[in-house]
Enzyme design. Structure first.
Site, mmCIF file in Angstrom:
data_model
loop_
_atom_site.group_PDB
_atom_site.id
_atom_site.type_symbol
_atom_site.label_atom_id
_atom_site.label_comp_id
_atom_site.label_asym_id
_atom_site.label_seq_id
_atom_site.Cartn_x
_atom_site.Cartn_y
_atom_site.Cartn_z
ATOM 1 N N GLU A 170 37.481 -2.511 15.723
ATOM 2 C CA GLU A 170 36.965 -1.254 16.570
ATOM 3 C C GLU A 170 38.326 -0.664 17.239
ATOM 4 O O GLU A 170 39.017 -1.282 18.042
ATOM 5 C CB GLU A 170 35.985 -1.608 17.421
ATOM 6 C CG GLU A 170 35.580 -0.332 18.342
ATOM 7 C CD GLU A 170 34.688 -0.579 19.395
ATOM 8 O OE1 GLU A 170 33.420 -0.432 19.324
ATOM 9 O OE2 GLU A 170 35.031 -1.297 20.420
ATOM 10 N N THR A 184 37.863 0.234 32.808
ATOM 11 C CA THR A 184 38.114 -1.176 33.347
ATOM 12 C C THR A 184 37.194 -1.679 34.670
ATOM 13 O O THR A 184 36.923 -2.805 34.410
ATOM 14 C CB THR A 184 39.664 -1.239 33.417
ATOM 15 O OG1 THR A 184 40.244 -0.503 32.318
ATOM 16 C CG2 THR A 184 40.103 -2.447 33.769
HETATM 17 P P1 0O2 Z 1 33.386 -5.931 25.447
HETATM 18 O O1 0O2 Z 1 33.473 -6.869 26.631
HETATM 19 O O2 0O2 Z 1 34.429 -4.618 25.931
HETATM 20 O O3 0O2 Z 1 33.708 -6.406 24.277
HETATM 21 P P2 0O2 Z 1 25.765 -0.240 19.496
HETATM 22 O O4 0O2 Z 1 26.385 -0.014 18.146
HETATM 23 O O5 0O2 Z 1 25.466 1.217 19.964
HETATM 24 O O6 0O2 Z 1 24.549 -1.005 19.195
HETATM 25 P P3 0O2 Z 1 28.006 -1.433 20.735
HETATM 26 O O7 0O2 Z 1 28.435 -2.132 19.547
HETATM 27 O O8 0O2 Z 1 28.105 -1.846 22.123
HETATM 28 O O9 0O2 Z 1 26.535 -0.925 20.403
HETATM 29 O O10 0O2 Z 1 28.746 -0.050 20.485
HETATM 30 P P4 0O2 Z 1 29.219 0.799 21.740
HETATM 31 O O11 0O2 Z 1 28.274 1.438 22.678
HETATM 32 O O12 0O2 Z 1 29.946 1.896 20.824
HETATM 33 O O13 0O2 Z 1 30.277 -0.100 22.646
HETATM 34 C C1 0O2 Z 1 31.419 -0.975 21.998
HETATM 35 C C2 0O2 Z 1 32.272 -1.163 23.039
HETATM 36 O O14 0O2 Z 1 32.701 -0.045 23.838
HETATM 37 C C3 0O2 Z 1 31.715 -2.126 23.988
HETATM 38 O O15 0O2 Z 1 32.009 -3.268 23.657
HETATM 39 C C4 0O2 Z 1 32.800 -1.883 25.333
HETATM 40 O O16 0O2 Z 1 34.107 -2.270 25.133
HETATM 41 C C5 0O2 Z 1 32.877 -0.261 25.178
HETATM 42 N N1 0O2 Z 1 31.804 0.379 25.903
HETATM 43 C C6 0O2 Z 1 30.659 0.865 25.546
HETATM 44 N N2 0O2 Z 1 29.843 1.413 26.541
HETATM 45 C C7 0O2 Z 1 30.511 1.378 27.675
HETATM 46 C C8 0O2 Z 1 30.190 1.301 29.043
HETATM 47 O O17 0O2 Z 1 29.365 1.907 29.555
HETATM 48 N N3 0O2 Z 1 31.162 0.872 30.112
HETATM 49 C C9 0O2 Z 1 32.081 0.301 29.654
HETATM 50 N N4 0O2 Z 1 33.108 -0.126 30.443
HETATM 51 N N5 0O2 Z 1 32.571 0.054 28.350
HETATM 52 C C10 0O2 Z 1 31.643 0.568 27.189
HETATM 53 P P5 0O2 Z 1 31.026 -4.297 24.520
HETATM 54 O O18 0O2 Z 1 30.786 -5.366 23.335
HETATM 55 O O19 0O2 Z 1 29.717 -3.976 25.216
HETATM 56 O O20 0O2 Z 1 31.968 -5.110 25.446
#
Ligand code: 0O2
Length: 271
Positions: free
Chosen positions: A140, A153
């Protein structure tokens, strides 16, 4: 799943992240070496921790066997840009590359999430070579501005602290800040060309000075100390004028002098 097995599973992801960070960092270097503005400001990468993979798998009802197929951000690369306009440029760079294949794109820049989160996400398939042969890995790539990165962040650490249940008064503040960040990015975009010009001329000046100093250093080997001292004094005088055109002219003159000495030494060698 055993810890050792996780290590093996995550190893190609680690390789993919490290290779991609090097490749994007190299793009920055290439732009700057050509005296051009780089749409990429910084690149970072990480492999998701096992704890975070397990949390996500649980949330999405994904079994351990399905993790690699269904969790697409085990390998993550983050590209930080200075301006919103740079994000699209980076997206185009990625679309044009032949070493990665785009699986999906999500534009949270134009379509901000309810949380206030903004970023452009691209999932790519990237091939790595391992001792067990080649593997195509999902990575990603998150592309965002410095300001968007600041917001996400902070918000990410709050999500961690409050286990995704951020108190209402804090999430209200985060929404306000997210809106302020949109204004901030827009304000910065309105002076983008001036900032880009300033950065490019600063880079050019740095390179020019490095080339001049390099030439002066080389002259020590082929001419007298007194002669080099004279050139060096002239360099300091021009440097203090803070005039890029004069510095450029001096650089060109110095190139000619260095060229002259090189030609002389070739002639001497031939005789
Ligand atoms: P981490 O800890 O950063 O790895 P979906 O495909 O919609 O079912 P997915 O895979 O979570 O769900 O996709 P999405 O929404 O595109 O989010 C992927 C990553 O984008 C997240 O990974 C976060 O890194 C970032 N992100 C998405 N939404 C938010 C948000 O509201 N706030 C912040 N700070 N980051 C966000 P992870 O695994 O959630 O977290």
């Amino acid at each position: 799943m055993e810890i050792q097995l996780w290590r093996e599973i995550l190893s190609p992801y680690d390789l993919a992240v490290r290779e991609l960070v090097v490749k994007f960092e190299h793009l920055i270097t290439e732009y700057r070496n050509q005296g051009l503005y780089s749409p990429i400001e910084q690149v970072t990468g990480r492999v998701k921790t096992v704890a975070s993979i397990l949390d996500k798998a649980q949330k999405k009802n994904v079994t351990a066997e399905e993790v690699e197929e269904k969790i697409m951000d085990i390998a993550g690369v983050r590209i930080i840009c200075q301006f919103v306009e740079d994000i699209q440029k980076v997206v185009e760079i990625i679309r044009a590359r032949t070493d990665m294949e785009i699986v999906s794109e999500r534009d949270y820049v134009s379509h901000m999430k309810d949380s206030g989160y903004r970023s452009y996400h691209i999932i790519v398939l990237y091939e790595v070579q391992t001792v067990n042969g080649s593997r195509k890995i999902h990575v990603e790539i998150q592309i965002r501005t410095l300001a968007m990165n600041f917001w996400s962040t902070i918000e990410h650490s709050l999500q961690y602290k409050y286990k995704k249940n951020i108190p209402e008064h804090i999430s209200e503040k985060l929404t306000n800040v997210a809106n302020a960040i949109i204004s901030l990015d827009n304000e910065m975009s309105s002076v983008r060309s001036e900032i880009m010009d300033a950065q490019i001329s600063s880079q050019l000046r740095t390179r020019l000075v490095a080339d001049i100093l390099n030439n002066i250093q080389n002259l020590y080997r082929v001419t007298t100390k007194r002669e080099v001292q004279k050139i060096q004094d002239e360099f300091y005088r021009i440097y203090e004028l803070n005039d890029i055109d004069q510095l450029r002219r001096f650089g060109r003159e110095l190139d000619l002098i260095a060229e002259g000495y090189r030609a002389q030494s070739v002639e001497t060698e031939e005789v």
